[in-house]
Motif scaffolding. Structure first.
Motif, short mmCIF file in Angstrom:
data_model
loop_
_atom_site.label_atom_id
_atom_site.label_comp_id
_atom_site.label_asym_id
_atom_site.label_seq_id
_atom_site.Cartn_x
_atom_site.Cartn_y
_atom_site.Cartn_z
N TYR A 10 0.83 -1.21 0.00
CA TYR A 10 0.00 0.00 0.00
C TYR A 10 0.86 1.26 0.00
CZ TYR A 10 -4.83 -1.62 0.40
OH TYR A 10 -6.07 -2.14 0.12
N ILE A 11 1.89 1.30 0.85
CA ILE A 11 2.74 2.48 0.94
C ILE A 11 3.40 2.77 -0.40
CG2 ILE A 11 4.86 3.42 1.94
CD1 ILE A 11 4.16 1.96 4.53
N MET A 12 4.01 1.75 -1.01
CA MET A 12 4.75 1.97 -2.25
C MET A 12 3.84 2.21 -3.43
SD MET A 12 7.91 -0.72 -1.80
CE MET A 12 8.76 -0.06 -3.23
N LEU A 13 2.69 1.53 -3.46
CA LEU A 13 1.76 1.73 -4.57
C LEU A 13 1.24 3.16 -4.61
CD1 LEU A 13 0.05 0.57 -6.91
CD2 LEU A 13 -1.68 -0.07 -5.22
N TYR A 14 0.87 3.68 -3.46
CA TYR A 14 0.34 5.04 -3.43
C TYR A 14 1.43 6.09 -3.54
CZ TYR A 14 -4.43 3.54 -2.87
OH TYR A 14 -5.67 3.00 -3.12
N MET A 15 2.65 5.76 -3.14
CA MET A 15 3.77 6.66 -3.42
C MET A 15 3.96 6.79 -4.93
SD MET A 15 6.68 5.69 -0.57
CE MET A 15 7.83 6.91 -1.23
N GLY A 133 -1.71 3.52 2.59
CA GLY A 133 -1.65 4.11 1.26
C GLY A 133 -1.69 5.62 1.32
N SER A 134 -2.52 6.15 2.21
CA SER A 134 -2.59 7.60 2.39
C SER A 134 -1.26 8.15 2.89
CB SER A 134 -3.70 7.96 3.38
OG SER A 134 -4.96 7.56 2.88
N LEU A 135 -0.60 7.41 3.79
CA LEU A 135 0.71 7.85 4.28
C LEU A 135 1.73 7.88 3.15
CD1 LEU A 135 2.60 8.60 6.61
CD2 LEU A 135 2.98 6.15 6.99
N GLY A 136 1.74 6.84 2.32
CA GLY A 136 2.66 6.80 1.18
C GLY A 136 2.41 7.94 0.22
N ALA A 138 1.08 10.86 0.97
CA ALA A 138 1.50 12.11 1.61
C ALA A 138 3.01 12.32 1.51
CB ALA A 138 1.05 12.11 3.08
N VAL A 139 3.77 11.28 1.78
CA VAL A 139 5.23 11.38 1.72
C VAL A 139 5.69 11.71 0.31
CG1 VAL A 139 7.39 10.08 1.92
CG2 VAL A 139 5.62 9.84 3.68
N ALA A 140 5.14 11.00 -0.69
CA ALA A 140 5.55 11.22 -2.07
C ALA A 140 5.15 12.61 -2.57
CB ALA A 140 4.95 10.15 -2.98
N ALA A 141 3.95 13.06 -2.20
CA ALA A 141 3.49 14.38 -2.63
C ALA A 141 4.35 15.50 -2.04
CB ALA A 141 2.02 14.58 -2.24
N THR A 142 4.72 15.34 -0.76
CA THR A 142 5.54 16.36 -0.10
C THR A 142 6.94 16.41 -0.68
OG1 THR A 142 4.32 16.01 1.97
CG2 THR A 142 6.42 17.17 2.12
N VAL A 143 7.59 15.26 -0.76
CA VAL A 143 8.96 15.20 -1.30
C VAL A 143 8.96 15.62 -2.77
CG1 VAL A 143 10.92 13.70 -1.82
CG2 VAL A 143 9.67 13.44 0.34
N ALA A 238 -0.37 16.38 0.31
CA ALA A 238 0.11 15.67 1.50
C ALA A 238 -0.83 15.89 2.68
CB ALA A 238 1.52 16.14 1.85
N ILE A 239 -1.27 17.14 2.87
CA ILE A 239 -2.21 17.45 3.96
C ILE A 239 -3.49 16.64 3.79
CG2 ILE A 239 -3.73 19.25 4.86
CD1 ILE A 239 -1.44 21.25 4.33
N MET A 240 -3.98 16.58 2.56
CA MET A 240 -5.21 15.82 2.32
C MET A 240 -5.02 14.34 2.62
SD MET A 240 -7.00 17.62 -1.01
CE MET A 240 -5.72 17.16 -2.15
N ALA A 241 -3.90 13.79 2.18
CA ALA A 241 -3.65 12.37 2.39
C ALA A 241 -3.48 12.05 3.87
CB ALA A 241 -2.42 11.94 1.61
N LEU A 242 -2.75 12.89 4.60
CA LEU A 242 -2.54 12.66 6.03
C LEU A 242 -3.85 12.73 6.81
CD1 LEU A 242 0.78 14.63 6.61
CD2 LEU A 242 0.48 12.14 6.69
N SER A 243 -4.76 13.59 6.36
CA SER A 243 -6.05 13.70 7.04
C SER A 243 -6.87 12.42 6.90
CB SER A 243 -6.84 14.89 6.50
OG SER A 243 -7.37 14.62 5.21
#
Length: 380
Positions: A10-15, A133-136, A138-143, A238-243
């Motif tokens: 999930y993390i890598m797919l959504y990243m 997936g949301s965490l992934g 958020a990280v990818a969108a921010t970076v 990222a804010i949206m995904a983290l929420s």
């Protein structure tokens, strides 16, 4: 397969998804495409979901979810690399359906695998997996936002392609484990029409998909219209995904306590509020803040939609249920929404689109209230 591998997938797919989807409309605008052309391309991507999910879902029934995902991830990675070299509108019209055919089943099949695992391992739930997936994302969108303010947006395709391919080892195991089958059943039009609660709810999913299109596909252009940098755009996503993360868990708990009706109406009501703020108070800081409601708009909606669809489908048809949600909400709803917005953008800006969307959102809330009054659903 274990829970940690599913979380990693999930993390890598959504990243990977975020790396190209967050900035793709901006990239298309940079290479000179019009609003109508961008809307057409987005609608082409979404329109293929029905065909793709049906074909790959039935293939996964025979071969298993993990082998099917391996094929999809590897081919999607290769096609993503090719996509970085395709810049002509008509070439994209031809190429994007091929790309979408392999890309679309990735999320639905991963969801089906997670739901099957949660059915056996009771301490897990779909929401407890999906939040990663949301965490992934958020990280990818921010970076990505920081990187692509100074670097070429073409790099989004290369990094996303590599990330898709790196998921494949997580789908491999040397131990003999149970095979995850998609358990996909082909649902005909007659089956849908004869099941009135299902038929009407699919109509609501289509309507809500149209309503959500400006928020989920054109928010990057909205921020660009406000002269925000790619860093700000990445931060917004990222804010949206983290929420979404706490609300996937909260949504499942609330579902058991208060039922599906208030969960669904809160989701739809929140997106009306967001459109009103974005449309009538167009300011970058305000737009970032109202993004915190994304968890309610999307996580609550998805938790509620999955609950309703699973109640309306025969037990065990997880992949079929997921395909109906994505096929209606994305395949039809967001395809129509993208087409409509694309043509509107050539004569109006994104601020005006957000204002118009307030009334579409209100209509969707009213229709949903009528539906939920007619068809009652017990608490999960």
């Amino acid at each position: 397969m274990n829970a940690f591998k599913i979380i990693g997938i999930y993390i890598m797919l959504y990243m990977a998804n975020a790396l190209w989807k967050v900035f793709y409309n901006i990239y298309l605008a940079e290479i000179g495409l019009t609003g109508a052309e961008i809307g057409t391309l987005n609608s082409i991507i979404q329109a293929l979901i029905f065909i793709a999910v049906v074909i790959w879902g039935r293939y996964a029934d025979r071969k298993g979810i993990r082998p099917t995902l391996r094929i999809g991830l590897l081919v999607t990675g290769v096609l993503m690399l090719i996509l970085s070299f395709v810049a002509d509108f008509w070439c994209l019209v031809v190429f994007l359906p091929v790309f979408a055919f392999f890309y679309h089943p990735l999320g639905a099949l991963t969801d089906a695998m997670a739901m099957q695992y949660a059915t056996v391992e009771k301490k897990y739930s779909y929401g407890s997996f999906r939040l990663w997936g949301s965490l992934g994302w958020a990280v990818a969108a921010t970076v990505g936002g920081y990187l692509f303010t100074s670097l070429s947006l073409k790099l989004t395709f290369y990094i996303a392609a590599i990330t898709y391919m790196l998921i494949v080892p997580l789908l491999s195991t040397r131990k003999k484990v149970r095979t995850y089958k998609a358990n996909f059943k082909l649902v005909g039009l007659r089956d849908v029409i004869s099941n009135k609660p299902l038929f009407y709810f699919m109509g609501i999913l289509i309507f809500y998909g149209m309503v959500c299109s400006p928020m989920f596909y054109y928010l990057n252009l909205y921020f660009s219209e406000l002269h925000a940098s790619n860093t700000i755009i990445g931060l917004a996503y990222a804010i949206m995904a983290l929420s979404e993360i706490p609300l996937f868990l909260l949504g499942n708990k609330l579902l058991k306590k208060i039922g599906v009706r208030p969960i669904l109406l809160m989701a739809m009501g929140s997106i009306v509020i967001r459109y009103a703020v974005l449309g009538y108070y167009p300011h970058v800081g305000v737009a970032l803040a109202v993004g915190l409601l994304q968890g309610v708009s999307f996580a609550f909606f998805l938790v509620a939609a999955v609950s309703i669809i699973e109640k309306l489908m025969p037990q065990g048809q997880h992949a079929t249920a997921q395909s109906l949600i994505w096929g209606s909400y994305i395949g039809i709803g967001q395809t129509l929404g993208n087409l409509l917005i694309g043509f509107v953008l050539d004569s109006a800006g994104m601020v005006e689109v957000m204002q118009f969307s307030v009334y579409g959102g209100l209509a969707c809330v009213i229709v949903s209230i009528i539906y939920l009054n007619r068809f009652r659903f017990e608490r999960a």
